[in-house]
Each structure stands twice: as C-alpha cells, then as structure tokens.
Enzyme design. Sequence first.
Site, mmCIF file in Angstrom:
data_model
loop_
_atom_site.group_PDB
_atom_site.id
_atom_site.type_symbol
_atom_site.label_atom_id
_atom_site.label_comp_id
_atom_site.label_asym_id
_atom_site.label_seq_id
_atom_site.Cartn_x
_atom_site.Cartn_y
_atom_site.Cartn_z
ATOM 1 N N ASP A 192 1.344 -1.056 -0.350
ATOM 2 C CA ASP A 192 -0.050 0.385 -0.021
ATOM 3 C C ASP A 192 1.048 1.627 0.328
ATOM 4 N N CYS B 139 -16.402 7.827 -3.935
ATOM 5 C CA CYS B 139 -16.083 6.424 -3.969
ATOM 6 C C CYS B 139 -16.326 6.495 -1.592
ATOM 7 N N CYS C 282 -20.896 -5.459 -9.415
ATOM 8 C CA CYS C 282 -20.144 -4.063 -8.661
ATOM 9 C C CYS C 282 -20.642 -3.087 -8.860
ATOM 10 N N CYS D 203 -21.005 -9.982 -15.910
ATOM 11 C CA CYS D 203 -21.892 -9.228 -14.369
ATOM 12 C C CYS D 203 -21.066 -8.452 -14.651
ATOM 13 N N CYS E 33 -15.793 0.676 2.430
ATOM 14 C CA CYS E 33 -16.915 0.764 2.262
ATOM 15 C C CYS E 33 -17.322 -1.127 1.072
ATOM 16 N N CYS F 57 -19.871 -9.867 -5.148
ATOM 17 C CA CYS F 57 -19.178 -10.054 -6.450
ATOM 18 C C CYS F 57 -18.934 -11.739 -6.415
ATOM 19 N N CYS G 43 -14.636 -11.414 -15.134
ATOM 20 C CA CYS G 43 -16.290 -11.131 -15.020
ATOM 21 C C CYS G 43 -17.558 -11.032 -15.915
ATOM 22 N N CYS H 57 -22.879 -0.426 -6.313
ATOM 23 C CA CYS H 57 -22.018 0.443 -5.981
ATOM 24 C C CYS H 57 -23.086 2.073 -4.966
ATOM 25 N N CYS I 216 -19.460 -3.409 -3.400
ATOM 26 C CA CYS I 216 -19.063 -3.464 -5.105
ATOM 27 C C CYS I 216 -18.507 -5.347 -3.991
HETATM 28 C C1 B12 Z 1 -5.648 5.140 -4.766
HETATM 29 C C2 B12 Z 1 -6.278 3.823 -3.719
HETATM 30 C C3 B12 Z 1 -7.560 3.936 -3.365
HETATM 31 C C4 B12 Z 1 -8.747 5.089 -4.070
HETATM 32 C C5 B12 Z 1 -8.854 4.965 -5.542
HETATM 33 C C6 B12 Z 1 -8.723 3.382 -5.865
HETATM 34 C C7 B12 Z 1 -8.904 3.097 -7.892
HETATM 35 N N1 B12 Z 1 -9.516 1.763 -7.448
HETATM 36 O O1 B12 Z 1 -7.742 3.174 -7.611
HETATM 37 C C8 B12 Z 1 -9.700 4.502 -2.862
HETATM 38 C C9 B12 Z 1 -9.643 5.476 -1.574
HETATM 39 C C10 B12 Z 1 -10.940 5.083 -3.172
HETATM 40 C C11 B12 Z 1 -9.444 3.189 -2.133
HETATM 41 C C12 B12 Z 1 -10.092 2.715 -1.935
HETATM 42 C C13 B12 Z 1 -10.159 1.196 -1.902
HETATM 43 N N2 B12 Z 1 -9.320 0.387 -2.024
HETATM 44 CO CO1 B12 Z 1 -7.447 1.323 -1.916
HETATM 45 N N3 B12 Z 1 -5.449 1.831 -2.512
HETATM 46 C C14 B12 Z 1 -5.386 2.377 -3.269
HETATM 47 C C15 B12 Z 1 -3.229 2.888 -3.559
HETATM 48 C C16 B12 Z 1 -2.908 3.342 -2.759
HETATM 49 C C17 B12 Z 1 -3.245 3.277 -5.208
HETATM 50 C C18 B12 Z 1 -4.387 2.704 -6.297
HETATM 51 C C19 B12 Z 1 -3.647 3.515 -7.784
HETATM 52 O O2 B12 Z 1 -3.031 3.633 -8.332
HETATM 53 N N4 B12 Z 1 -5.061 3.940 -8.564
HETATM 54 C C20 B12 Z 1 -4.933 4.964 -8.933
HETATM 55 C C21 B12 Z 1 -5.244 4.337 -10.617
HETATM 56 C C22 B12 Z 1 -5.266 5.289 -11.505
HETATM 57 O O3 B12 Z 1 -4.435 3.208 -11.111
HETATM 58 P P1 B12 Z 1 -5.058 1.855 -10.971
HETATM 59 O O4 B12 Z 1 -6.074 1.636 -11.487
HETATM 60 O O5 B12 Z 1 -4.663 0.933 -10.383
HETATM 61 O O6 B12 Z 1 -3.929 1.946 -12.739
HETATM 62 C C23 B12 Z 1 -4.133 2.464 -13.580
HETATM 63 C C24 B12 Z 1 -3.363 2.675 -14.345
HETATM 64 O O7 B12 Z 1 -2.190 3.376 -14.059
HETATM 65 C C25 B12 Z 1 -3.539 2.490 -15.462
HETATM 66 N N5 B12 Z 1 -1.739 1.661 -15.764
HETATM 67 C C26 B12 Z 1 -1.728 0.498 -15.619
HETATM 68 N N6 B12 Z 1 -0.395 0.628 -14.944
HETATM 69 C C27 B12 Z 1 0.491 2.031 -16.287
HETATM 70 C C28 B12 Z 1 2.225 2.152 -16.796
HETATM 71 C C29 B12 Z 1 2.214 2.858 -17.008
HETATM 72 C C30 B12 Z 1 3.324 3.328 -17.808
HETATM 73 C C31 B12 Z 1 0.506 4.545 -17.376
HETATM 74 C C32 B12 Z 1 0.831 5.490 -18.415
HETATM 75 C C33 B12 Z 1 -0.115 3.751 -17.366
HETATM 76 C C34 B12 Z 1 -0.555 2.575 -16.060
HETATM 77 O O8 B12 Z 1 -3.611 1.106 -15.936
HETATM 78 C C35 B12 Z 1 -4.517 1.617 -14.803
HETATM 79 C C36 B12 Z 1 -5.946 0.644 -15.232
HETATM 80 O O9 B12 Z 1 -7.063 1.247 -15.452
HETATM 81 C C37 B12 Z 1 -3.392 1.405 -3.767
HETATM 82 C C38 B12 Z 1 -2.476 0.756 -3.117
HETATM 83 C C39 B12 Z 1 -1.038 1.214 -4.441
HETATM 84 N N7 B12 Z 1 0.055 1.562 -4.263
HETATM 85 O O10 B12 Z 1 -1.670 0.418 -5.507
HETATM 86 C C40 B12 Z 1 -4.782 0.513 -2.885
HETATM 87 C C41 B12 Z 1 -5.673 -0.957 -3.324
HETATM 88 C C42 B12 Z 1 -5.514 -0.852 -4.669
HETATM 89 N N8 B12 Z 1 -6.678 -0.505 -2.003
HETATM 90 C C43 B12 Z 1 -6.737 -1.380 -1.726
HETATM 91 C C44 B12 Z 1 -8.193 -1.637 -0.788
HETATM 92 C C45 B12 Z 1 -8.192 -3.288 -0.077
HETATM 93 C C46 B12 Z 1 -9.761 -0.337 -1.157
HETATM 94 C C47 B12 Z 1 -11.107 -1.177 -0.344
HETATM 95 C C48 B12 Z 1 -11.253 -3.054 -0.393
HETATM 96 C C49 B12 Z 1 -10.350 -0.726 1.226
HETATM 97 C C50 B12 Z 1 -12.524 -0.386 1.673
HETATM 98 N N9 B12 Z 1 -12.374 -1.670 1.848
HETATM 99 O O11 B12 Z 1 -12.547 0.484 2.112
HETATM 100 C C51 B12 Z 1 -11.125 0.268 -1.375
HETATM 101 C C52 B12 Z 1 -12.606 -0.537 -2.769
HETATM 102 C C53 B12 Z 1 -12.417 0.867 -3.603
HETATM 103 C C54 B12 Z 1 -12.266 0.325 -4.841
HETATM 104 N N10 B12 Z 1 -13.365 0.025 -5.645
HETATM 105 O O12 B12 Z 1 -11.728 0.572 -5.804
HETATM 106 C C55 B12 Z 1 -6.348 -2.808 -2.025
HETATM 107 C C56 B12 Z 1 -6.402 -3.722 -2.597
HETATM 108 C C57 B12 Z 1 -6.785 -4.943 -2.936
HETATM 109 C C58 B12 Z 1 -7.104 -5.926 -3.909
HETATM 110 N N11 B12 Z 1 -7.806 -7.041 -3.400
HETATM 111 O O13 B12 Z 1 -7.333 -5.672 -5.475
HETATM 112 C C59 B12 Z 1 -4.562 -2.388 -2.752
HETATM 113 C C60 B12 Z 1 -3.978 -2.725 -3.805
HETATM 114 C C61 B12 Z 1 -3.732 -1.298 -1.364
HETATM 115 C C62 B12 Z 1 -3.642 -3.113 -1.199
HETATM 116 N N12 B12 Z 1 -2.123 -3.184 -0.698
HETATM 117 O O14 B12 Z 1 -4.085 -4.139 -0.629
HETATM 118 N N13 B12 Z 1 -8.127 3.237 -2.803
HETATM 119 S S1 SF4 Z 2 -19.130 -8.161 -9.205
HETATM 120 FE FE1 SF4 Z 2 -17.287 -9.509 -9.071
HETATM 121 S S2 SF4 Z 2 -17.388 -10.325 -11.031
HETATM 122 FE FE2 SF4 Z 2 -19.542 -9.162 -11.196
HETATM 123 S S3 SF4 Z 2 -18.236 -7.492 -13.041
HETATM 124 FE FE3 SF4 Z 2 -18.424 -7.473 -10.721
HETATM 125 S S4 SF4 Z 2 -15.882 -7.934 -9.979
HETATM 126 FE FE4 SF4 Z 2 -16.377 -8.781 -11.659
HETATM 127 S S1 SF4 Z 3 -16.289 0.887 -2.211
HETATM 128 FE FE1 SF4 Z 3 -18.556 1.004 -2.213
HETATM 129 S S2 SF4 Z 3 -18.623 3.360 -2.644
HETATM 130 FE FE2 SF4 Z 3 -16.058 2.301 -3.195
HETATM 131 S S3 SF4 Z 3 -16.788 1.804 -5.579
HETATM 132 FE FE3 SF4 Z 3 -17.153 0.022 -4.006
HETATM 133 S S4 SF4 Z 3 -19.219 0.326 -3.887
HETATM 134 FE FE4 SF4 Z 3 -18.454 2.339 -4.466
#
Ligand code: B12
Ligand code: SF4
Ligand code: SF4
Length: 312
Positions: free
Chosen positions: A94, A174, A154, A151, A201, A208, A148, A158, A204
């Site tokens: 993280d 979120c 999620c 489906c 939260c 699943c 997926c 939300c 989602c």
């Molecule tokens: C910021 C963050 C959040 C933010 C944004 C979430 C998001 N989905 O981006 C918020 C606060 C909303 C959040 C919420 C949650 N999070 Co969070 N979060 C992070 C964090 C710190 C960074 C994620 C990130 O970089 N997002 C930014 C986007 C832009 O990046 P991306 O979607 O991953 O990648 C895209 C681009 O980067 C691009 N890309 C990919 N590769 C490359 C390469 C190049 C060169 C380029 C240009 C682009 C590119 O394409 C990708 C796909 O679109 C990570 C830990 C980490 N360091 O990764 C944990 C992490 C993703 N979170 C985690 C968790 C558990 C959660 C929650 C479930 C917590 C909760 N129960 O409340 C929720 C779930 C919400 C959800 N549906 O995602 C876990 C997920 C585990 C898993 N099974 O996947 C992580 C991995 C933490 C961990 N170490 O376990 N989170």
């Molecule tokens: S609920 Fe699970 S299986 Fe269905 S679209 Fe979302 S991540 Fe994929």
């Molecule tokens: S964590 Fe909750 S608010 Fe965030 S994307 Fe999932 S369902 Fe939506």
Amino acid sequence: MAYMARHGLKRARPSELVPGTLSVVTARLDYLPRNTPEGWQDRELQRLQNPGEAVVSVYARGRDYHKVLRSRLQTLAERIALAVGPLGHRVFTDSAPVLEAELATRSGQGWRGKHTLVLSREGGSMFFLGEIYLDLALPPTPAVSEHCGACSACISACPTQAILGPQRLDARRCISYLTIEHTGPIPLELRPLMGNRIYGCDDCQLVCPWNKFAQRSPLPDFDEREGLSGSTLAELFAWSEAEFLRRTEGSPIRRIGHERWLRNIAVALGNALRQAAAPDQSALRLALLSRAQHPSELVRQHVAWALDLSPD
Ligand code: B12
Ligand code: SF4
Ligand code: SF4
C-alpha cells in the site's frame, strides 16, 4: 491523495523507485477473519439495512495490515536471501509509488474486476497486496485470464455510482475515499448515499460472485476487535478521544483521528434519523446533541446537518 501525482513515472517503473530492481515478487494476504461464517456476505449486507448500526469495512476490524504484511514480506525476503545469497530487496504494501494492482495482475495473482480491485478464482478479492522488489532476475509468471464476463453486479451495487464503467472509478465519489482519505467536509449530495458506512466500504465486493471463494486468514491478526462490528452508531459516537486512541491502537482506523471518526458517524446518524424505520429516534438525536458544541467546526457542521439544523 495528492501524493499519487508527486511520484510521476516512478510508480510505473520499479527500477526508478529502487535502482537495480530486476524483478518484483507479488504477494496476496487474505484478510477475512478466521471465524468468518458461511454466508458472511449476506450478514454484511444485512448490517447495511440496520440504520442504527455502525458499519466498519471488514478489512479494518482487526490489526493494521501494513504492519502484518510488511513484516511477513521482510521475513520472506530474508529467506530468499538465505537460499540464493545476499541480494538487494525492498518490501512494499500500500505504498503510493507502487502500482500494486497492476503488478499483481501482470504476475498472475488475478485479474482486475470491473470495480478495479484484483480478484482471483481461488480467493475472490478479500485480500491485500504486497511486493518485494529484488535485484535478481527471476522468470516471470504469466497473467491469468479475466472472468467477469457479462456480470456488472459491482457497478450496480455501488451506493454512490462511483464505478463509472468497467475498471473506471471516480475516487472522489467512493465511500472508502470519503470516509478514510478525505479530510474536509463530506460533499452534501453524497452524505445521504453513505448510509451507515463509517469507515471504508465493501459493497462492490459483497455482491461479487467470486467472493464465495474468498479465503479466511489463518492469522489471529485479522480477528475482529470488540466494538468494530455490531456496535450502534450512538455507542461509537460516545467514544472520547482517549477511548478512540485506546481502542484503535494498532488498527488502520487510528490514522483518520477522532475528528474524522466523529464526522463520519455524524453523517451516518443523520442518515438514520431520516429513515422512518430507524429505531429510537430520540436516542439518535440525543447522541448528536451531545456533540453539538464540539470544539471542531468540522464536527459541529456535520452534527448540524445530521440534526437538520444547518442552512446548507
Ligand atoms: C488510491 C487507492 C485507493 C483510492 C482509489 C482506488 C482505485 N481503485 O484507484 C480509494 C481511496 C478510493 C481506495 C479504495 C479502496 N481500496 Co485502495 N488503494 C489505493 C492505492 C494506494 C493506489 C491505487 C492507485 O494507484 N490508483 C490509481 C489508478 C490510476 O491506478 P490503477 O487503476 O491501479 O491503474 C490504472 C493506471 O495506472 C493505468 N496503468 C497501469 N499500468 C500503467 C503503466 C503505465 C506506464 C501507465 C502510463 C499507466 C498504467 O491503467 C490502470 C488501469 O486503469 C492502492 C495501493 C497501491 N499502492 O497500489 C490501494 C489498494 C488498491 N486498495 C485496496 C483496498 C482493499 C481498497 C478498498 C477495498 C478498501 C475498503 N474496503 O474501503 C477500497 C475499494 C474501492 C475500489 N472499488 O477500488 C487494495 C486492493 C487489494 C485488491 N484485492 O485488489 C490495495 C491494492 C491496497 C493493498 N496493498 O492491498 N483505494
Ligand atoms: S461483481 Fe465481480 S465478477 Fe461481477 S463485474 Fe464486478 S468484479 Fe467482475
Ligand atoms: S467501495 Fe463502495 S463506494 Fe467505493 S466503489 Fe466500491 S461500492 Fe462504490
């Protein structure tokens, strides 16, 4: 989350973050508590229907995973060094400048669900991710295919419509962001949609279908702490700052601090008050009134909104 922009391409290029990195070992750590019963998703969804109950996200009910996962990854790295000789390594979990989900996906831990999290056929998505950056060239493991299909449960589930489309999340909507990362007032239009979710939260993930394969953690670290599931909003709102700090020692919740804790619960109390089904409206009102003169303006504003006293 401004920290995310600061690191630029270091996030996408491991060897710019840790010079000399040749391979990344990715790991998943399951976090469902050891005693999680069958049908846990229904039980969690049921909690969301009890307006007076405080709902803390499942991952945050036990010990802070950063500590648990980091120390286990460190031990693993040391064991690798014992087997292959001295090597440079650094562990992450993280940590902002690491694209953890992307690394996990490319190395076969699972695929990106439409909610953006990584999920696998054997473990659903209820796990954390961590990495070891190594200066050792290892043969890459292949990615797995996506499952997926048609489906979109999620996306529909939300509460704030934060998932704009497959793998597209508007973090600003979120509830996880709003309750954990966001420091200021919670946008008015989103407050009613938060229901009784006071920290993180899970919606989602609860809907699943792959989470019927989510694994229980074998570790006691993720056992639920007393008070963090099944408590009422009024009980948790009554915690003094000292009690908040004592109860959340070593828990991820501690880092939001008492002020944001009260802010989040005030929103949930306001949502409960607005529901005809909520039991004991006067107890909810009394709880809110007890914080109406709180020294923090942020807390007072949210309490006023909850009591419907504010002009907003
Ligand atoms: C910021 C963050 C959040 C933010 C944004 C979430 C998001 N989905 O981006 C918020 C606060 C909303 C959040 C919420 C949650 N999070 Co969070 N979060 C992070 C964090 C710190 C960074 C994620 C990130 O970089 N997002 C930014 C986007 C832009 O990046 P991306 O979607 O991953 O990648 C895209 C681009 O980067 C691009 N890309 C990919 N590769 C490359 C390469 C190049 C060169 C380029 C240009 C682009 C590119 O394409 C990708 C796909 O679109 C990570 C830990 C980490 N360091 O990764 C944990 C992490 C993703 N979170 C985690 C968790 C558990 C959660 C929650 C479930 C917590 C909760 N129960 O409340 C929720 C779930 C919400 C959800 N549906 O995602 C876990 C997920 C585990 C898993 N099974 O996947 C992580 C991995 C933490 C961990 N170490 O376990 N989170
Ligand atoms: S609920 Fe699970 S299986 Fe269905 S679209 Fe979302 S991540 Fe994929
Ligand atoms: S964590 Fe909750 S608010 Fe965030 S994307 Fe999932 S369902 Fe939506």
